[in-house]
Design a protein around this motif. Sequence first.
Motif, PDB file in Angstrom:
ATOM      1  N   SER A 241       6.250  36.522  36.195  1.00 60.72           N
ATOM      2  CA  SER A 241       7.103  37.921  36.386  1.00 60.72           C
ATOM      3  C   SER A 241       7.221  38.109  35.032  1.00 60.72           C
ATOM      4  O   SER A 241       7.347  37.638  33.911  1.00 60.72           O
ATOM      5  CB  SER A 241       8.453  38.040  36.952  1.00 60.72           C
ATOM      6  N   GLN A 242       7.599  39.391  34.616  1.00 57.56           N
ATOM      7  CA  GLN A 242       8.690  39.819  33.220  1.00 57.56           C
ATOM      8  C   GLN A 242       9.595  40.099  33.802  1.00 57.56           C
ATOM      9  O   GLN A 242      10.290  39.749  34.290  1.00 57.56           O
ATOM     10  CB  GLN A 242       7.297  41.066  32.860  1.00 57.56           C
ATOM     11  N   THR A 243      10.123  39.116  32.368  1.00 59.25           N
ATOM     12  CA  THR A 243      11.710  39.658  32.344  1.00 59.25           C
ATOM     13  C   THR A 243      11.811  40.606  30.450  1.00 59.25           C
ATOM     14  O   THR A 243      11.224  41.318  30.548  1.00 59.25           O
ATOM     15  CB  THR A 243      12.159  38.171  31.756  1.00 59.25           C
ATOM     16  N   TYR A 244      13.345  41.080  30.747  1.00 61.08           N
ATOM     17  CA  TYR A 244      13.620  42.365  29.744  1.00 61.08           C
ATOM     18  C   TYR A 244      14.787  41.434  28.941  1.00 61.08           C
ATOM     19  O   TYR A 244      15.226  40.381  29.344  1.00 61.08           O
ATOM     20  CB  TYR A 244      13.853  43.093  31.138  1.00 61.08           C
ATOM     21  N   ASP A 245      15.566  42.543  28.397  1.00 57.43           N
ATOM     22  CA  ASP A 245      16.182  42.258  27.204  1.00 57.43           C
ATOM     23  C   ASP A 245      17.695  41.458  28.016  1.00 57.43           C
ATOM     24  O   ASP A 245      18.382  41.161  27.525  1.00 57.43           O
ATOM     25  CB  ASP A 245      15.996  43.477  26.703  1.00 57.43           C
ATOM     26  N   ASN A 246      18.085  42.553  29.364  1.00 55.82           N
ATOM     27  CA  ASN A 246      19.273  42.378  29.774  1.00 55.82           C
ATOM     28  C   ASN A 246      18.862  40.890  30.643  1.00 55.82           C
ATOM     29  O   ASN A 246      19.698  40.971  31.937  1.00 55.82           O
ATOM     30  CB  ASN A 246      19.369  43.457  30.441  1.00 55.82           C
ATOM     31  N   ASP A 247      17.436  40.601  30.814  1.00 60.50           N
ATOM     32  CA  ASP A 247      16.970  39.578  31.843  1.00 60.50           C
ATOM     33  C   ASP A 247      18.769  37.925  31.737  1.00 60.50           C
ATOM     34  O   ASP A 247      19.325  37.970  30.101  1.00 60.50           O
ATOM     35  CB  ASP A 247      16.332  38.275  31.473  1.00 60.50           C
ATOM     36  N   ASN A 248      19.517  37.779  32.201  1.00 62.67           N
ATOM     37  CA  ASN A 248      21.308  37.089  32.827  1.00 62.67           C
ATOM     38  C   ASN A 248      19.928  35.251  33.037  1.00 62.67           C
ATOM     39  O   ASN A 248      21.673  34.528  32.694  1.00 62.67           O
ATOM     40  CB  ASN A 248      21.779  37.708  33.733  1.00 62.67           C
ATOM     41  N   ALA A 249      18.944  34.827  32.898  1.00 65.39           N
ATOM     42  CA  ALA A 249      18.524  33.801  32.812  1.00 65.39           C
ATOM     43  C   ALA A 249      19.609  32.816  31.987  1.00 65.39           C
ATOM     44  O   ALA A 249      19.847  31.871  32.612  1.00 65.39           O
ATOM     45  CB  ALA A 249      17.285  33.683  33.338  1.00 65.39           C
ATOM     46  N   LEU A 250      19.964  33.323  30.716  1.00 67.93           N
ATOM     47  CA  LEU A 250      20.326  32.085  29.769  1.00 67.93           C
ATOM     48  C   LEU A 250      21.987  32.536  29.477  1.00 67.93           C
ATOM     49  O   LEU A 250      22.812  31.973  28.684  1.00 67.93           O
ATOM     50  CB  LEU A 250      19.267  32.191  27.725  1.00 67.93           C
ATOM     51  N   ALA A 251      22.417  33.041  30.645  1.00 65.92           N
ATOM     52  CA  ALA A 251      23.800  33.528  30.854  1.00 65.92           C
ATOM     53  C   ALA A 251      24.528  32.236  30.431  1.00 65.92           C
ATOM     54  O   ALA A 251      25.844  31.756  29.907  1.00 65.92           O
ATOM     55  CB  ALA A 251      24.374  34.211  30.904  1.00 65.92           C
ATOM     56  N   TRP A 252      24.153  30.963  31.176  1.00 66.10           N
ATOM     57  CA  TRP A 252      25.126  29.794  31.001  1.00 66.10           C
ATOM     58  C   TRP A 252      24.937  28.998  30.011  1.00 66.10           C
ATOM     59  O   TRP A 252      25.996  28.233  29.493  1.00 66.10           O
ATOM     60  CB  TRP A 252      24.135  28.849  32.208  1.00 66.10           C
ATOM     61  N   LEU A 253      24.042  29.670  28.527  1.00 70.82           N
ATOM     62  CA  LEU A 253      24.619  29.153  27.785  1.00 70.82           C
ATOM     63  C   LEU A 253      26.100  29.119  27.096  1.00 70.82           C
ATOM     64  O   LEU A 253      26.615  28.946  26.543  1.00 70.82           O
ATOM     65  CB  LEU A 253      23.689  29.229  26.440  1.00 70.82           C
ATOM     66  N   ASN A 254      26.516  30.437  27.739  1.00 67.68           N
ATOM     67  CA  ASN A 254      27.712  30.726  27.215  1.00 67.68           C
ATOM     68  C   ASN A 254      28.864  30.364  27.733  1.00 67.68           C
ATOM     69  O   ASN A 254      29.839  31.056  28.298  1.00 67.68           O
ATOM     70  CB  ASN A 254      27.656  32.450  27.028  1.00 67.68           C
ATOM     71  N   GLY A 255      28.672  30.039  29.064  1.00 66.79           N
ATOM     72  CA  GLY A 255      29.597  29.257  30.662  1.00 66.79           C
ATOM     73  C   GLY A 255      29.547  30.121  31.332  1.00 66.79           C
ATOM     74  O   GLY A 255      30.485  29.745  32.416  1.00 66.79           O
ATOM     75  N   LYS A 256      28.894  31.234  31.761  1.00 66.66           N
ATOM     76  CA  LYS A 256      28.320  32.122  32.606  1.00 66.66           C
ATOM     77  C   LYS A 256      27.456  32.183  33.334  1.00 66.66           C
ATOM     78  O   LYS A 256      26.070  31.903  33.355  1.00 66.66           O
ATOM     79  CB  LYS A 256      28.494  33.860  31.820  1.00 66.66           C
ATOM     80  N   LEU A 257      27.350  32.736  34.933  1.00 64.60           N
ATOM     81  CA  LEU A 257      26.518  33.386  35.558  1.00 64.60           C
ATOM     82  C   LEU A 257      26.868  34.615  35.957  1.00 64.60           C
ATOM     83  O   LEU A 257      27.829  35.166  36.718  1.00 64.60           O
ATOM     84  CB  LEU A 257      26.571  31.992  37.105  1.00 64.60           C
TER      85      LEU A 257
END
Length: 335
Positions: A241-257
Amino acid sequence: MTDHSLSQDEYDAITDAAAHWCMRLHAEDCTAQERLAFEQWRSAHPLHAFEYEAMLEIWDVAGDLPRPEPAVVVPMVPVKSQSPWRTFGMAAAVCALALPLAAYSGWNLGWLPNSYQHFEATNNIRQVTLNDGSKVELNLGSELTYSNYKDRRQVTLKKGEAFFSVSHDTGHPFVVKAAEGKIRVTGTRFNVWMYEDQVKVNLIEGSVLVSSNDDLPGDGLRLGPSMQASYRQGDYIPQISQTYDNDNALAWLNGKLVLDDLALNDALPLINRYLENPLMVADHNTGAIRIGGIYNIKELNSLVATLPKVLPVYLTRNKEGNPVLNSIPQQPPKS
């Protein structure tokens, strides 16, 4: 780990005993009495448990070795019976003499690595550097190993999630094993998330090849930047699938889900990755209830108790003690 109260001979004896127990506990004929004796040995000294865990890591790497062809059976001259410890001691001595040659041959054949690393992240995100110079960020509750082979660099993601910045080396591919699949790259930046038998790969830069089954021929499907591959155990090919600029998959790098209006069925694997006891849903109707919000990954255990305050659900426990979400029946409209 070292213990200055032990002599070198005593330390070597512990290492030999750890190797012995590792072999016996993996043997099909290991008895209950032997397992009890092992537990008593392991608890007798902190170094016993440490050396045994180190042997298990070596055993895991050796598990990738190809099995030798059946040997021709040669009649043996009967000898006097020997004690198990003496037999093991003789085997250990032979192995010690053969190890340098075996290691050299194993490296040249691509069977054995010349370096091995093990990393875990428990309560904090951890940044590590692999021996090839690649950088890895490990999410909470994650574990991986790195082995450098002659023809490849291999990471095994045992659990959790990791973001990779791979050192470029076209002639020495970088392979990540996750569940039954693998991700193959030469140099790139990507994220691998794993929970139970589910895996998601998000590519940020470069390209990767993703296979959902390591036994299938070929190197898998190619991903470009801003693409995601996902698979589960038994899938023949990954879902792309395609992801977009607002994809949240990497939010954990900032300690967030970040949960962006997801059905509970889709949100729970993301949440359960951080929970000691996984959260369940009682039925399909409960699983279809949607949830959103931004959460601190270190505080997700407290989220379970607050869900009935923000969603039309109530909590129960199943027979295993896991929390279960149940939807609150809607009141029928008054006539």
